[in-house]
Design an enzyme around this catalytic site. Structure first.
Site, PDB file in Angstrom:
ATOM      1  N   SER A  51     -31.392  11.785  31.624  1.00 29.84           N
ATOM      2  CA  SER A  51     -31.397  10.574  30.811  1.00 29.84           C
ATOM      3  C   SER A  51     -29.960  10.219  30.491  1.00 29.84           C
ATOM      4  CB  SER A  51     -32.175  10.813  29.510  1.00 29.84           C
ATOM      5  OG  SER A  51     -31.901   9.805  28.551  1.00 29.84           O
ATOM      6  N   TYR A  58     -34.313  15.694  22.072  1.00 25.98           N
ATOM      7  CA  TYR A  58     -34.480  15.060  23.378  1.00 25.98           C
ATOM      8  C   TYR A  58     -33.174  15.106  24.168  1.00 25.98           C
ATOM      9  CZ  TYR A  58     -35.530  11.440  26.842  1.00 25.98           C
ATOM     10  OH  TYR A  58     -35.724  10.754  28.015  1.00 25.98           O
TER      11      TYR A  58
END
Length: 274
Positions: free
Chosen positions: A147, A160
């Protein structure tokens, strides 16, 4: 070394929606044979239908890659159906945004298990088959979907972001471990993408969330793989600037982000896909 896609066996996790579904279709257009896995069978069947419409071949193996038995079963199914395994795409992911002290322990553990532990263990399970199919003409491959938060840390995504930075470093280390052994490893770093995972995120361009389609990310993934890329970064200029700023002058980066922190929290505190 490049990675051939046409005619090769691809195992794709998180294939029921979003980037995973778009990647399945993109692989199918280029002649790959797909093993689609995810927790729910119905969305996987829908993806398989799209693969067939695109001229590809797919089998559905529903399961949860967090579970050891499911990891073994999905790799075995790919090998048995298509005569081996050439490409593993670690795409499945989960997110829970918000202040760390507001997260439940099971929400933290779920992100760690789905985004980091499971893909590492699935890769370990798949490596013997990948090694067997990696050759002199075209390597086998592992693709890790990280990401933009794996490159540039942002508040309210501490867990995350840690998992996505972790899977990226796993990929980099594994690439060097396997160098010259017939298995290539590529990381891809999507930015904000129009997927069901982002439905509960209310942050927009004013907060740095520039959305692109899952099809664009999928195309970049497959093209990067075929070109033998090491890393594919989406939203590269802005993302690279943020990452460089965080390294070169972290205090200034902290101050810049602090100016939008309240608005960012309001927009992302409900962002949850577990």
């Amino acid at each position: 070394m490049t990675v051939e896609v046409s005619g090769r066996s691809v195992l794709l996790t998180g294939a029921g929606s979003g980037i995973g579904r778009a990647a399945a279709v993109e692989f199918a257009r280029r002649g790959a044979r797909l093993t689609l896995t995810g927790r729910r069978e119905e969305p996987l069947r829908e993806t398989a239908g799209l693969v067939e419409e695109a001229g590809g071949e797919a089998q559905v193996v529903a399961g949860n890659v967090v579970e050891p038995g499911d990891r073994e079963r999905v790799v075995r199914s790919a090998v048995e159906r298509f005569g081996g395994l050439d490409v593993l795409v670690n795409n499945a992911g989960s997110v829970r945004a918000g202040r760390l002290e507001g997260m439940e322990e099971d929400e933290i553990r779920a992100q760690l298990e789905v985004n980091l532990t499971a893909p590492i263990l699935l890769t370990r399970e798949a490596l013997p088959a990948l090694r067997e199919n990696g050759g002199d003409v075209s390597e086998a491959a592992v693709v890790n979907v990280s990401s933009g938060f794996g490159l540039a840390a942002m508040p309210f995504y501490s867990v995350y972001g840690a998992t996505k930075a972790g899977i990226a470093h796993f990929g980099e280390s594994l690439r060097r471990e396997l160098y010259g052994e017939g298995v290539h490893v590529m990381n891809i770093y999507p930015g904000a993408t129009e997927t069901p995972m982002m439905d509960t995120n209310e942050a927009g361009p004013e907060l740095g969330f520039q959305y692109e389609s899952p099809e664009a990310v999928a195309q970049a993934l497959v093209e990067g793989l075929e070109a033998g890329e090491l890393n594919v970064v989406r939203g590269a200029e802005d993302r690279s600037q943020m990452a460089e700023s965080g390294r070169e002058d972290p205090r200034q980066a902290d101050e810049q982000i602090a100016s939008m922190k309240d608005d960012l929290l309001a927009a992302v505190q409900g962002h949850r896909s577990l």
